[in-house]
Scaffold this motif. Structure first.
Motif, PDB file in Angstrom:
ATOM      1  N   VAL A 135       0.802  -1.204   0.131  1.00 28.34           N
ATOM      2  CA  VAL A 135      -0.012   0.043  -0.069  1.00 28.34           C
ATOM      3  C   VAL A 135       0.968   1.301   0.051  1.00 28.34           C
ATOM      4  CG1 VAL A 135      -1.820   1.251   1.178  1.00 28.34           C
ATOM      5  CG2 VAL A 135      -1.810  -1.062   1.272  1.00 28.34           C
ATOM      6  N   MET A 136       2.061   1.198   0.969  1.00 25.25           N
ATOM      7  CA  MET A 136       3.000   2.386   0.903  1.00 25.25           C
ATOM      8  C   MET A 136       3.651   2.710  -0.486  1.00 25.25           C
ATOM      9  SD  MET A 136       6.369   2.501   2.726  1.00 25.25           S
ATOM     10  CE  MET A 136       7.345   1.626   1.495  1.00 25.25           C
ATOM     11  N   ILE A 137       3.928   1.503  -1.144  1.00 21.45           N
ATOM     12  CA  ILE A 137       4.427   1.695  -2.490  1.00 21.45           C
ATOM     13  C   ILE A 137       3.404   2.158  -3.774  1.00 21.45           C
ATOM     14  CG2 ILE A 137       5.565   0.381  -4.486  1.00 21.45           C
ATOM     15  CD1 ILE A 137       6.879  -1.387  -2.364  1.00 21.45           C
ATOM     16  N   SER A 138       2.335   1.895  -3.452  1.00 23.88           N
ATOM     17  CA  SER A 138       1.267   2.437  -4.317  1.00 23.88           C
ATOM     18  C   SER A 138       1.238   3.867  -4.108  1.00 23.88           C
ATOM     19  CB  SER A 138      -0.307   1.449  -4.161  1.00 23.88           C
ATOM     20  OG  SER A 138      -0.627   1.770  -2.530  1.00 23.88           O
ATOM     21  N   VAL A 139       1.198   4.401  -2.929  1.00 24.60           N
ATOM     22  CA  VAL A 139       0.936   5.584  -2.506  1.00 24.60           C
ATOM     23  C   VAL A 139       2.270   6.500  -3.036  1.00 24.60           C
ATOM     24  CG1 VAL A 139       0.839   7.434  -0.944  1.00 24.60           C
ATOM     25  CG2 VAL A 139      -0.338   5.457  -0.619  1.00 24.60           C
ATOM     26  N   LEU A 140       3.360   5.718  -2.882  1.00 29.54           N
ATOM     27  CA  LEU A 140       4.713   6.352  -3.493  1.00 29.54           C
ATOM     28  C   LEU A 140       4.651   6.546  -5.145  1.00 29.54           C
ATOM     29  CD1 LEU A 140       7.193   4.693  -1.321  1.00 29.54           C
ATOM     30  CD2 LEU A 140       6.489   7.380  -1.422  1.00 29.54           C
ATOM     31  N   LEU A 141       4.034   5.509  -5.637  1.00 25.16           N
ATOM     32  CA  LEU A 141       3.586   5.477  -7.163  1.00 25.16           C
ATOM     33  C   LEU A 141       2.691   6.670  -7.692  1.00 25.16           C
ATOM     34  CD1 LEU A 141       3.563   1.565  -7.968  1.00 25.16           C
ATOM     35  CD2 LEU A 141       5.464   3.352  -8.619  1.00 25.16           C
ATOM     36  N   ILE A 142       1.502   6.656  -6.919  1.00 26.64           N
ATOM     37  CA  ILE A 142       0.615   7.658  -7.072  1.00 26.64           C
ATOM     38  C   ILE A 142       1.537   9.166  -7.131  1.00 26.64           C
ATOM     39  CG2 ILE A 142      -1.177   9.061  -6.368  1.00 26.64           C
ATOM     40  CD1 ILE A 142      -2.493   6.466  -5.600  1.00 26.64           C
ATOM     41  N   THR A 143       2.376   9.051  -6.322  1.00 25.91           N
ATOM     42  CA  THR A 143       3.033  10.583  -5.811  1.00 25.91           C
ATOM     43  C   THR A 143       4.180  10.797  -7.124  1.00 25.91           C
ATOM     44  OG1 THR A 143       3.120  10.049  -3.595  1.00 25.91           O
ATOM     45  CG2 THR A 143       4.610  11.610  -4.262  1.00 25.91           C
ATOM     46  N   MET A 144       4.611   9.738  -7.525  1.00 27.41           N
ATOM     47  CA  MET A 144       5.560   9.773  -8.754  1.00 27.41           C
ATOM     48  C   MET A 144       4.589  10.290 -10.007  1.00 27.41           C
ATOM     49  SD  MET A 144       7.748   6.907 -10.421  1.00 27.41           S
ATOM     50  CE  MET A 144       6.295   6.186 -11.402  1.00 27.41           C
ATOM     51  N   VAL A 145       3.446   9.652 -10.171  1.00 25.38           N
ATOM     52  CA  VAL A 145       2.773   9.976 -11.227  1.00 25.38           C
ATOM     53  C   VAL A 145       2.098  11.348 -11.325  1.00 25.38           C
ATOM     54  CG1 VAL A 145       0.487   9.518 -12.390  1.00 25.38           C
ATOM     55  CG2 VAL A 145       1.773   7.534 -11.686  1.00 25.38           C
ATOM     56  N   LEU A 146       1.881  12.013  -9.906  1.00 22.28           N
ATOM     57  CA  LEU A 146       1.551  13.280  -9.846  1.00 22.28           C
ATOM     58  C   LEU A 146       2.830  14.181 -10.028  1.00 22.28           C
ATOM     59  CD1 LEU A 146      -0.794  12.945  -6.723  1.00 22.28           C
ATOM     60  CD2 LEU A 146      -1.462  13.198  -9.191  1.00 22.28           C
ATOM     61  N   MET A 147       4.000  13.915  -9.565  1.00 23.36           N
ATOM     62  CA  MET A 147       5.042  14.643  -9.940  1.00 23.36           C
ATOM     63  C   MET A 147       5.125  14.826 -11.622  1.00 23.36           C
ATOM     64  SD  MET A 147       7.925  14.101  -7.228  1.00 23.36           S
ATOM     65  CE  MET A 147       7.947  12.204  -7.047  1.00 23.36           C
ATOM     66  N   LEU A 148       5.208  13.596 -12.192  1.00 23.81           N
ATOM     67  CA  LEU A 148       5.608  13.668 -13.478  1.00 23.81           C
ATOM     68  C   LEU A 148       4.220  14.660 -14.388  1.00 23.81           C
ATOM     69  CD1 LEU A 148       6.152   9.865 -14.375  1.00 23.81           C
ATOM     70  CD2 LEU A 148       7.844  11.629 -14.319  1.00 23.81           C
ATOM     71  N   LEU A 149       3.165  14.434 -13.785  1.00 26.94           N
ATOM     72  CA  LEU A 149       1.917  15.318 -14.500  1.00 26.94           C
ATOM     73  C   LEU A 149       1.940  16.793 -13.686  1.00 26.94           C
ATOM     74  CD1 LEU A 149      -0.615  12.670 -14.600  1.00 26.94           C
ATOM     75  CD2 LEU A 149       0.862  13.492 -16.347  1.00 26.94           C
ATOM     76  N   ALA A 150       2.796  17.115 -12.963  1.00 28.86           N
ATOM     77  CA  ALA A 150       2.777  18.285 -11.841  1.00 28.86           C
ATOM     78  C   ALA A 150       2.431  19.573 -12.695  1.00 28.86           C
ATOM     79  CB  ALA A 150       4.289  18.469 -11.232  1.00 28.86           C
TER      80      ALA A 150
END
Length: 204
Positions: A146-161
């Motif tokens: 679950v933690m990794i999934s939140v980090l992946l969401i964070t990464m996607v949001l940074m890429l779409l920042a």
């Protein structure tokens, strides 16, 4: 089996991916698209390493120096509560971290990986969510996923920042961060009450 939704909301609140967007934009404003992608990937990787370390070794570090986990849970809950209050009443996460951004050239590590993503609150939260006496290895693995999934969401949001920031702006990110602070405050109080109950039940 863990409550995936509750753990996800908790970690989403304390990691605060939305609040990371303006920080990412601020520290990468002079970078080209390729460099921004590299920074987002590195920041996510470093954050995962930091939080996984606390997931695996955090409790052992506490017990090795004689601190009962119930005491750590109370202290962690108080710190999380103060962290939540700073999210609600203080300067927003983007405002605070953008001020410290120019002081460090390695932006993927500081301020993105820490303290923006793998914040002190997130480190404490991951220890509290994986208490060995309450959770099996499989449940701790689920929490890690679950933690990794939140980090992946964070990464996607940074890429779409850039695209996201055009829509919500700094004000929108600040508002969402404060709502996450309210959720986190409630979870922190629950942790304090649980720690107090656990401590006195062991003492009796």
């Amino acid at each position: 089996m863990i409550d995936f939704f509750a753990v996800f909301i908790f970690l989403f609140a304390v990691i605060d991916p939305i609040g990371t967007i303006p920080v990412f934009i601020g520290v990468t404003s002079l970078f080209d698209k390729k460099e921004k992608v590299k920074v987002a990937l590195k920041a996510t990787f470093y954050s995962a390493i930091i939080l996984l370390f606390f997931l695996v070794a955090g409790e052992y570090v506490m017990t090795s120096i004689g601190i009962p986990l119930s005491a750590f849970q109370i202290a962690g809950g108080i710190i999380l509560f103060l962290f939540a209050l700073s999210m609600i009443f203080g300067e927003s996460k983007p405002d605070v971290e953008l001020k410290i951004a120019p002081k460090q050239s390695e932006t993927a590590i500081f301020p993105l990986a820490t303290p923006s993503i793998a914040s002190p609150g997130a480190m404490l939260a991951i220890v509290l969510l994986t208490e060995n006496s309450k959770h099996t290895i499989w449940e701790q693995t689920q929490t890690a996923l679950v933690m990794i999934s939140v980090l992946l969401i964070t990464m996607v949001l940074m890429l779409l920042a850039t695209q996201i920031h055009r829509v919500i702006g700094n004000a929108g990110a600040s508002l969402i961060s404060r709502v996450m602070g309210m959720i986190l405050a409630s979870v922190a109080v629950t942790n304090v009450l649980g720690g107090v109950t656990s401590y006195f039940s062991l003492s009796l």
